[in-house]
Scaffold this active site. Structure first.
Site, PDB file in Angstrom:
ATOM      1  N   GLU A  54      80.992   6.249  45.089  1.00 33.41           N
ATOM      2  CA  GLU A  54      81.905   6.722  46.145  1.00 33.41           C
ATOM      3  C   GLU A  54      81.728   8.108  46.437  1.00 33.41           C
ATOM      4  OE1 GLU A  54      85.794   5.383  44.452  1.00 33.41           O
ATOM      5  OE2 GLU A  54      86.721   7.398  45.279  1.00 33.41           O
ATOM      6  N   ASP A  86      84.122  11.284  48.068  1.00 34.06           N
ATOM      7  CA  ASP A  86      85.519  11.216  48.344  1.00 34.06           C
ATOM      8  C   ASP A  86      85.863  12.661  49.229  1.00 34.06           C
ATOM      9  OD1 ASP A  86      86.058   9.042  47.010  1.00 34.06           O
ATOM     10  OD2 ASP A  86      86.615  10.273  45.222  1.00 34.06           O
ATOM     11  N   GLU A  88      89.664  14.089  49.531  1.00 34.61           N
ATOM     12  CA  GLU A  88      91.147  14.066  49.515  1.00 34.61           C
ATOM     13  C   GLU A  88      91.929  15.260  49.785  1.00 34.61           C
ATOM     14  OE1 GLU A  88      92.177  10.646  45.971  1.00 34.61           O
ATOM     15  OE2 GLU A  88      90.947  12.547  45.245  1.00 34.61           O
ATOM     16  N   GLU A  93      84.169  17.186  40.590  1.00 32.12           N
ATOM     17  CA  GLU A  93      85.106  17.880  41.520  1.00 32.12           C
ATOM     18  C   GLU A  93      84.831  19.040  42.174  1.00 32.12           C
ATOM     19  OE1 GLU A  93      85.805  16.877  38.544  1.00 32.12           O
ATOM     20  OE2 GLU A  93      87.189  15.146  38.367  1.00 32.12           O
ATOM     21  N   ARG A 130      85.483  22.878  30.207  1.00 36.47           N
ATOM     22  CA  ARG A 130      85.442  21.395  30.223  1.00 36.47           C
ATOM     23  C   ARG A 130      84.052  20.660  29.750  1.00 36.47           C
ATOM     24  NH1 ARG A 130      86.175  18.467  36.448  1.00 36.47           N
ATOM     25  NH2 ARG A 130      85.633  16.315  35.634  1.00 36.47           N
TER      26      ARG A 130
END
Length: 282
Positions: free
Chosen positions: A102, A104, A106, A131, A268
């Site tokens: 995918e 993306d 958004e 991201e 993270r």
């Protein structure tokens, strides 16, 4: 932020010239199916314009009739105007299944006067978590703007008005899966995501402003006849590569408009940033 003069000069864009086997200009009736949302998805103006709407009952979406394996996808969008908090307009390429790939775009809505957040991600073999987020240097609700994906075995480039904002390179050599084997359809949807989209879900959708509507036009799909060359040219960029000017524009966007980059999120990834982040960007 850059000055208005430099912004206007940058909006001239990056001239990208492809060697082509096919270029398909849009007629939405021919190229897309209205996938869900009943009357909330509409095609009009003889197939030249498409709209998606969201109300309290349902959102809506469409998908391409055709699958694509490499090439360039261009679409012009005009996003939901006014108070769009809680809404997400998604425009992306995707295959199907648990190991899907995918790519993306958004667009995360916000309260009136605040900027949209452009959220990008890349999935390969069912794994995303890559991201990058940006503010835009214009109001995406006032006019149509072009959002493009260049997808090649070597890399993926995200562009806004022909300005590169992100490059995701093939890092299979260091064990990172790259989307290159599964054909993908084009999808878009307008839906309610007020549990997370606006300030982490703190701002909810104001249904008194419904229906929320986004518009689409000037779809173009370009298939590439050659995807192996990595040559650069200042006068004519071959095979959708970036020249020095394009790389400068990419750095400009990432310096002034990027608001999140997973590669810099050390909390993270306490064991170390992902392997692809340790490689050169350009």
């Amino acid at each position: 932020m850059a000055s208005s003069i430099s912004i206007h000069s940058m909006l001239i864009g990056v001239v990208i010239i492809s060697s082509l086997i096919a270029t398909c200009s849009a007629n939405f009736y021919q190229d897309f199916d209205l996938a869900w949302g009943d009357h909330r998805a509409k095609i009009f103006n003889g197939g030249q314009l498409l709209s998606l709407s969201l109300d309290k009952i349902s959102g809506s979406g469409f998908q391409s009739k055709k699958e694509y394996l490499f090439g360039r996808i261009d679409m012009q969008l005009k996003l939901v105007a006014g108070n769009s908090a809680g809404t997400v307009t998604a425009y992306y390429l995707s295959s199907q299944g648990p190991t899907h790939d995918e790519i993306d775009f958004e667009f995360l809505g916000n309260v009136s006067g605040d900027p949209y957040i452009l959220h990008t991600n890349v999935f390969s073999q069912g794994k995303g978590n890559r991201e990058q987020q940006f503010y835009l240097w214009f109001d995406p609700t006032k006019n149509f703007h072009t959002y493009s994906i260049i997808w090649k075995p070597q890399h993926i480039i995200f562009l806004v008005d022909n300005i590169p904002i992100r490059m995701f390179k093939n890092a299979e050599s260091v064990g990172v899966p790259f989307p290159k084997n599964q054909p993908m359809r084009i999808y878009s949807s307008l839906w309610n995501a007020d549990d997370w989209a606006t300030r982490g879900g703190l701002v909810k959708t104001d249904w008194s402003k419904a229906p929320f509507t986004a518009y689409y036009r000037n779809f173009k799909a370009t298939e590439l006849s050659s995807v192996s060359s990595n040559s650069f040219s200042d006068s004519a960029l071959q095979n959708n590569e970036l020249d020095a000017y394009g790389r400068r524009r990419l750095r400009w966007v990432q310096k002034y408009f990027m608001i999140y980059n997973y590669c810099n999120d050390l909390k993270r990834f306490p064991q170390g940033i992902p392997a692809e982040c340790r490689r050169s960007r350009f």
